[in-house]
Design a protein around this motif. Sequence first.
Motif, short mmCIF file in Angstrom:
data_model
loop_
_atom_site.label_atom_id
_atom_site.label_comp_id
_atom_site.label_asym_id
_atom_site.label_seq_id
_atom_site.Cartn_x
_atom_site.Cartn_y
_atom_site.Cartn_z
N ILE A 8 26.68 -34.60 -13.30
CA ILE A 8 28.01 -34.42 -12.72
C ILE A 8 27.92 -34.73 -11.24
O ILE A 8 26.97 -34.33 -10.57
CB ILE A 8 28.52 -32.99 -12.96
CG1 ILE A 8 28.63 -32.73 -14.46
CG2 ILE A 8 29.85 -32.76 -12.27
CD1 ILE A 8 28.96 -31.31 -14.81
N GLY A 9 28.92 -35.43 -10.73
CA GLY A 9 28.90 -35.79 -9.32
C GLY A 9 30.29 -35.92 -8.76
O GLY A 9 31.25 -35.40 -9.31
N GLY A 36 23.93 -36.59 -7.55
CA GLY A 36 22.87 -35.61 -7.35
C GLY A 36 21.48 -36.15 -7.64
O GLY A 36 21.28 -37.33 -7.89
N SER A 37 20.51 -35.25 -7.61
CA SER A 37 19.11 -35.61 -7.85
C SER A 37 18.64 -35.00 -9.16
O SER A 37 19.10 -33.93 -9.56
CB SER A 37 18.22 -35.09 -6.73
OG SER A 37 18.60 -35.63 -5.51
N LYS A 38 17.73 -35.67 -9.81
CA LYS A 38 17.19 -35.17 -11.09
C LYS A 38 15.75 -35.63 -11.21
O LYS A 38 15.43 -36.78 -10.92
CB LYS A 38 18.03 -35.72 -12.25
CG LYS A 38 17.63 -35.23 -13.60
CD LYS A 38 17.99 -33.78 -13.81
CE LYS A 38 17.64 -33.36 -15.23
NZ LYS A 38 17.79 -31.97 -15.45
N ASN A 39 14.87 -34.73 -11.66
CA ASN A 39 13.48 -35.06 -11.94
C ASN A 39 13.28 -35.16 -13.44
O ASN A 39 13.79 -34.33 -14.20
CB ASN A 39 12.54 -34.01 -11.36
CG ASN A 39 12.50 -34.04 -9.86
OD1 ASN A 39 12.63 -35.08 -9.25
ND2 ASN A 39 12.34 -32.88 -9.24
N TYR A 40 12.53 -36.16 -13.87
CA TYR A 40 12.23 -36.38 -15.28
C TYR A 40 10.72 -36.35 -15.48
O TYR A 40 9.98 -36.91 -14.68
CB TYR A 40 12.77 -37.73 -15.76
CG TYR A 40 14.27 -37.82 -15.71
CD1 TYR A 40 15.03 -37.35 -16.76
CD2 TYR A 40 14.91 -38.38 -14.61
CE1 TYR A 40 16.42 -37.43 -16.72
CE2 TYR A 40 16.28 -38.45 -14.56
CZ TYR A 40 17.03 -37.98 -15.62
OH TYR A 40 18.39 -38.04 -15.58
N LEU A 49 14.84 -39.21 -9.50
CA LEU A 49 15.91 -40.18 -9.29
C LEU A 49 17.02 -39.54 -8.46
O LEU A 49 17.38 -38.38 -8.68
CB LEU A 49 16.49 -40.64 -10.63
CG LEU A 49 15.55 -41.40 -11.55
CD1 LEU A 49 16.24 -41.68 -12.87
CD2 LEU A 49 15.09 -42.69 -10.90
N LYS A 50 17.53 -40.28 -7.53
CA LYS A 50 18.67 -39.84 -6.74
C LYS A 50 19.83 -40.75 -7.07
O LYS A 50 19.76 -41.95 -6.82
CB LYS A 50 18.36 -39.86 -5.26
CG LYS A 50 19.47 -39.28 -4.44
CD LYS A 50 19.02 -38.90 -3.07
CE LYS A 50 20.21 -38.27 -2.36
NZ LYS A 50 19.83 -37.47 -1.25
#
Length: 64
Positions: A8-9, A36-40, A49-50
């Motif tokens: 969501i952004g 937003g930012s998310k780590n995988y 990833l940003k």
Amino acid sequence: MSDSNTHIGWVLGAGVEAFVTETVSAGVEYQHHDFGSKNYNIGGATFGLKGQLDLVRARINYHF
């Protein structure tokens, strides 16, 4: 193995348009998208990833 994610952004933008002649107008707009930012974690390695995107659009319109 499957993975599902929802990001969501927000989006913020502005633009202008003006007539060049009686039948032709030109415009430009800018949009900034931020998700937003998310780590995988894939195969034991972590990737960050940003989610940002900047768009600039120029246009010429013919009015008939």
